[in-house]
Design a protein around this motif. Sequence first.
Motif, PDB file in Angstrom:
ATOM      1  N   VAL A  53     -11.988  -7.586  14.500  1.00 53.61           N
ATOM      2  CA  VAL A  53     -11.004  -6.495  14.533  1.00 53.61           C
ATOM      3  C   VAL A  53      -9.669  -6.957  13.950  1.00 53.61           C
ATOM      4  O   VAL A  53      -9.052  -6.258  13.135  1.00 53.61           O
ATOM      5  CB  VAL A  53     -10.837  -5.960  15.976  1.00 53.61           C
ATOM      6  CG1 VAL A  53      -9.618  -5.050  16.075  1.00 53.61           C
ATOM      7  CG2 VAL A  53     -12.089  -5.218  16.414  1.00 53.61           C
ATOM      8  N   LEU A  54      -9.248  -8.173  14.335  1.00 56.41           N
ATOM      9  CA  LEU A  54      -7.962  -8.660  13.821  1.00 56.41           C
ATOM     10  C   LEU A  54      -7.999  -8.846  12.308  1.00 56.41           C
ATOM     11  O   LEU A  54      -7.013  -8.603  11.616  1.00 56.41           O
ATOM     12  CB  LEU A  54      -7.581  -9.972  14.508  1.00 56.41           C
ATOM     13  CG  LEU A  54      -7.163  -9.828  15.978  1.00 56.41           C
ATOM     14  CD1 LEU A  54      -6.934 -11.187  16.605  1.00 56.41           C
ATOM     15  CD2 LEU A  54      -5.905  -8.981  16.093  1.00 56.41           C
ATOM     16  N   ILE A  55      -9.155  -9.280  11.788  1.00 60.33           N
ATOM     17  CA  ILE A  55      -9.278  -9.414  10.333  1.00 60.33           C
ATOM     18  C   ILE A  55      -9.128  -8.042   9.673  1.00 60.33           C
ATOM     19  O   ILE A  55      -8.403  -7.876   8.692  1.00 60.33           O
ATOM     20  CB  ILE A  55     -10.642 -10.025   9.959  1.00 60.33           C
ATOM     21  CG1 ILE A  55     -10.704 -11.490  10.389  1.00 60.33           C
ATOM     22  CG2 ILE A  55     -10.879  -9.923   8.451  1.00 60.33           C
ATOM     23  CD1 ILE A  55     -12.097 -12.052  10.446  1.00 60.33           C
ATOM     24  N   LEU A  56      -9.794  -7.038  10.278  1.00 57.45           N
ATOM     25  CA  LEU A  56      -9.732  -5.694   9.687  1.00 57.45           C
ATOM     26  C   LEU A  56      -8.318  -5.129   9.738  1.00 57.45           C
ATOM     27  O   LEU A  56      -7.919  -4.353   8.873  1.00 57.45           O
ATOM     28  CB  LEU A  56     -10.711  -4.748  10.396  1.00 57.45           C
ATOM     29  CG  LEU A  56     -12.193  -5.092  10.225  1.00 57.45           C
ATOM     30  CD1 LEU A  56     -13.068  -4.112  10.992  1.00 57.45           C
ATOM     31  CD2 LEU A  56     -12.580  -5.092   8.741  1.00 57.45           C
ATOM     32  N   LEU A  57      -7.547  -5.532  10.758  1.00 54.62           N
ATOM     33  CA  LEU A  57      -6.180  -5.027  10.898  1.00 54.62           C
ATOM     34  C   LEU A  57      -5.173  -5.820  10.063  1.00 54.62           C
ATOM     35  O   LEU A  57      -3.992  -5.521  10.060  1.00 54.62           O
ATOM     36  CB  LEU A  57      -5.741  -5.057  12.365  1.00 54.62           C
ATOM     37  CG  LEU A  57      -6.511  -4.138  13.321  1.00 54.62           C
ATOM     38  CD1 LEU A  57      -5.974  -4.289  14.737  1.00 54.62           C
ATOM     39  CD2 LEU A  57      -6.417  -2.690  12.872  1.00 54.62           C
ATOM     40  N   SER A  58      -5.638  -6.867   9.392  1.00 55.37           N
ATOM     41  CA  SER A  58      -4.712  -7.712   8.636  1.00 55.37           C
ATOM     42  C   SER A  58      -4.747  -7.330   7.162  1.00 55.37           C
ATOM     43  O   SER A  58      -5.454  -6.421   6.756  1.00 55.37           O
ATOM     44  CB  SER A  58      -5.110  -9.176   8.776  1.00 55.37           C
ATOM     45  OG  SER A  58      -6.238  -9.439   7.963  1.00 55.37           O
ATOM     46  N   LYS A  59      -3.975  -8.064   6.372  1.00 50.91           N
ATOM     47  CA  LYS A  59      -3.937  -7.729   4.940  1.00 50.91           C
ATOM     48  C   LYS A  59      -5.243  -8.097   4.239  1.00 50.91           C
ATOM     49  O   LYS A  59      -5.479  -7.689   3.116  1.00 50.91           O
ATOM     50  CB  LYS A  59      -2.748  -8.407   4.270  1.00 50.91           C
ATOM     51  CG  LYS A  59      -2.850  -9.907   4.174  1.00 50.91           C
ATOM     52  CD  LYS A  59      -1.764 -10.417   3.241  1.00 50.91           C
ATOM     53  CE  LYS A  59      -1.806 -11.930   3.176  1.00 50.91           C
ATOM     54  NZ  LYS A  59      -1.063 -12.485   2.083  1.00 50.91           N
ATOM     55  N   ASN A  60      -6.099  -8.894   4.929  1.00 51.14           N
ATOM     56  CA  ASN A  60      -7.415  -9.161   4.357  1.00 51.14           C
ATOM     57  C   ASN A  60      -8.417  -8.049   4.684  1.00 51.14           C
ATOM     58  O   ASN A  60      -9.547  -8.069   4.230  1.00 51.14           O
ATOM     59  CB  ASN A  60      -7.960 -10.495   4.862  1.00 51.14           C
ATOM     60  CG  ASN A  60      -7.228 -11.650   4.226  1.00 51.14           C
ATOM     61  OD1 ASN A  60      -6.817 -11.571   3.082  1.00 51.14           O
ATOM     62  ND2 ASN A  60      -7.046 -12.724   4.982  1.00 51.14           N
ATOM     63  N   GLY A  61      -7.991  -7.124   5.553  1.00 50.94           N
ATOM     64  CA  GLY A  61      -8.874  -6.037   5.939  1.00 50.94           C
ATOM     65  C   GLY A  61      -8.508  -4.756   5.213  1.00 50.94           C
ATOM     66  O   GLY A  61      -8.469  -4.707   3.985  1.00 50.94           O
ATOM     67  N   PHE A  62      -8.169  -3.735   6.013  1.00 50.74           N
ATOM     68  CA  PHE A  62      -7.913  -2.420   5.428  1.00 50.74           C
ATOM     69  C   PHE A  62      -6.474  -2.224   4.961  1.00 50.74           C
ATOM     70  O   PHE A  62      -6.120  -1.167   4.486  1.00 50.74           O
ATOM     71  CB  PHE A  62      -8.231  -1.325   6.463  1.00 50.74           C
ATOM     72  CG  PHE A  62      -9.682  -1.285   6.849  1.00 50.74           C
ATOM     73  CD1 PHE A  62     -10.670  -1.416   5.883  1.00 50.74           C
ATOM     74  CD2 PHE A  62     -10.058  -1.123   8.177  1.00 50.74           C
ATOM     75  CE1 PHE A  62     -12.007  -1.371   6.217  1.00 50.74           C
ATOM     76  CE2 PHE A  62     -11.401  -1.077   8.526  1.00 50.74           C
ATOM     77  CZ  PHE A  62     -12.373  -1.198   7.547  1.00 50.74           C
ATOM     78  N   TYR A  63      -5.616  -3.227   5.178  1.00 49.67           N
ATOM     79  CA  TYR A  63      -4.186  -2.981   4.971  1.00 49.67           C
ATOM     80  C   TYR A  63      -3.588  -3.792   3.834  1.00 49.67           C
ATOM     81  O   TYR A  63      -4.131  -4.815   3.448  1.00 49.67           O
ATOM     82  CB  TYR A  63      -3.425  -3.277   6.262  1.00 49.67           C
ATOM     83  CG  TYR A  63      -3.781  -2.327   7.365  1.00 49.67           C
ATOM     84  CD1 TYR A  63      -3.095  -1.133   7.535  1.00 49.67           C
ATOM     85  CD2 TYR A  63      -4.851  -2.608   8.222  1.00 49.67           C
ATOM     86  CE1 TYR A  63      -3.435  -0.244   8.529  1.00 49.67           C
ATOM     87  CE2 TYR A  63      -5.205  -1.729   9.232  1.00 49.67           C
ATOM     88  CZ  TYR A  63      -4.491  -0.547   9.381  1.00 49.67           C
ATOM     89  OH  TYR A  63      -4.840   0.331  10.369  1.00 49.67           O
ATOM     90  N   LYS A  64      -2.447  -3.320   3.349  1.00 52.97           N
ATOM     91  CA  LYS A  64      -1.660  -4.099   2.392  1.00 52.97           C
ATOM     92  C   LYS A  64      -0.751  -5.037   3.179  1.00 52.97           C
ATOM     93  O   LYS A  64      -0.484  -4.809   4.357  1.00 52.97           O
ATOM     94  CB  LYS A  64      -0.804  -3.151   1.542  1.00 52.97           C
ATOM     95  CG  LYS A  64      -1.597  -2.360   0.528  1.00 52.97           C
ATOM     96  CD  LYS A  64      -0.685  -1.994  -0.654  1.00 52.97           C
ATOM     97  CE  LYS A  64      -1.494  -1.521  -1.840  1.00 52.97           C
ATOM     98  NZ  LYS A  64      -2.228  -0.276  -1.553  1.00 52.97           N
TER      99      LYS A  64
END
Lengths: 531, 109
Positions: free
Chosen positions: A460-471
């Motif tokens: 979840v933390l990966i998805l919430l980081s810039k490596n996930g869904f975000y800039k």
Amino acid sequence: MLAIAITPALGMFLAFVALTLVITYFSARKATGSAAYFAAGRSIKGWQNGLAVAGDYMSAASFLGISGLICLKGYDGFMYSVGFLVAYLTVLLLVAEPLRNAGKYTMADLLAYRLKQRPVRAMASLSTLTVSTFYMVAQMVGAGGIIEQLIGVPFAPAVIGVGVLMLVYVVFGGMLATTWVQIIKAILLMGGAFALSWMVLQKHDFSMTSFFNHVAVADFAGSKPPVNLLDPGMKYGATLANPWGAWDFISLALGLVLGTAGLPHILVRFYTVPDAKTARSSVVWATAIIGVFYIMTTFFGFGAATILNISDLPLDAKGLPNGNMVAPILAKVLGGEMFFAFISAVAFATILAVVAGLTMSASTSFAHDFYTNVIHHGKEKTMGEEVRVARITAFVVGAVSITLAIKLGSSVNAAMLVGLAFAVAASANLPVIIFSVFWKRFNTTGAVTGLGVGLISSIVLILLSKNGFYKAETAIFPLENPGIVSIPLGFLGAWLGTIFSARDMEAEAKFAELSVRAQTGLGAEKASSGH
Amino acid sequence: MSSPTPSASENPDWEKIAADPDFAALKKAKLRFIIPASIFFFVYYMTLPVMVGFYPDFMKTPVLGKVNIAYLFALSQFIMTWTVCALYVRVAKRWDIMNAELLAKYVSH
């Protein structure tokens, strides 16, 4: 119609493939029965396993990824080299010997000893498959990009080719073939890294002073403004735009130092040796080899920035200089076409061998933990069924990662995906391994919550980081690596799950047995005879 | 695959071995090395990212020619790792002897 020139690189690569297929052929004749297929008959010697562990570890992402990171981002890339090595102390001091003594084929064997088989194995298998898939996609993406650059095969067919070859090793040769492919590759890689370092130092007249003086004003042969690559902060570190930057160093370091001891494809290697003493000596061999390798990244990583012209590097899909190509291009500039061919072949070999090792551990876990023990309550319905299921799983795992790698394409950073695999391994696997061996009260609920919380929180933390869904500017989780939050959460989950659930007297009663097994090696799986 | 059946060590009395003072001594000897060594290497290692993250200017100070504190400290991690590794191998030899003596009481060859 594909136009593939028979280049020296292709020739050397084909020679490596031919050699490994011969090994696979001979291994295939020995790979009958579970212990032979999954654990190479527990017949591997300490130095051989040390090389194999080192081989599994010095992946394409390490060799190509780290040399690129150090060349382009300087010191911050070297932090990976340091963390990857120090991590072996965690393996040596806490995990290797108890695991070898008390387990059979997978990490879950150790957990299932005194806990309830089915929930624990199901979760452990899920976590193993997740870590292996992350890691494998990273290698495949790297592989496709490299092969595309080096011999001109387009990305998708290149990835498929790697996948098919890897399946041949795993399906026919099992752990024995995978181990020997790894050993040969480790020797080739060390040779290549040594030659590359030697040539870099030759450029600096074998003077360390001259070498570091140039690194301190690295300017890519005048093609970029000079920077001091020895200074930290080119990739991580606090800036006005990113006040959390300092924590990136810490979170990355935590993931690296604790992750290795939770990597399934490293852990299974300790089952291929006859006993815990040999497991210990293989960690020592691995630590020596890996240490020398990562020290050499100083020369071919930092050194590349003093020799290469930035325009020598091909561009990646985002139009930036492709770091993964630093090592091969450096070889071309320093040693000409033949040396370029050699280093490229080493890179292929690395990718193939690591991908094979990963597939092996993923399919072993699925067949042994999930199929045999969760679905069939620990009994093989027919002789050899476990091995057959593992072979089928290898196909599925291969197909899934080939598809994912092609979908993600060549612009994904391989080193970053590997960093994430380490974070999951450290957050989900390591806490439960340690508690299982050292904490009597630890129970099934604790193991399941520990694995679950570690796995879910890191993803979840990966998805919430810039490596996930975000800039980078909008990411909800400000760090690149989730380790600093997800690792404590994994430990906390395992601990809270235990103390808030009923005491499991059966598990506590079996602690004596596990403890004696883990510490003394009494009753440990023996090497199969006839080797 | 034929697995030869071991004779005496078939069903060791785990409880009895676990209660043996020699087993307690073995476990204690191991933990007496492993716990401090783990704490030491972990703290030594984590000091590097903490210093690099929070005191980058200090870490950039050159000490040996152009080589700065950050690089030297990173290099020292390699030496630290090999040293702890070598120490472990040395003490583990003593554990092997203790272990063999312990098991000799329970397993007849």
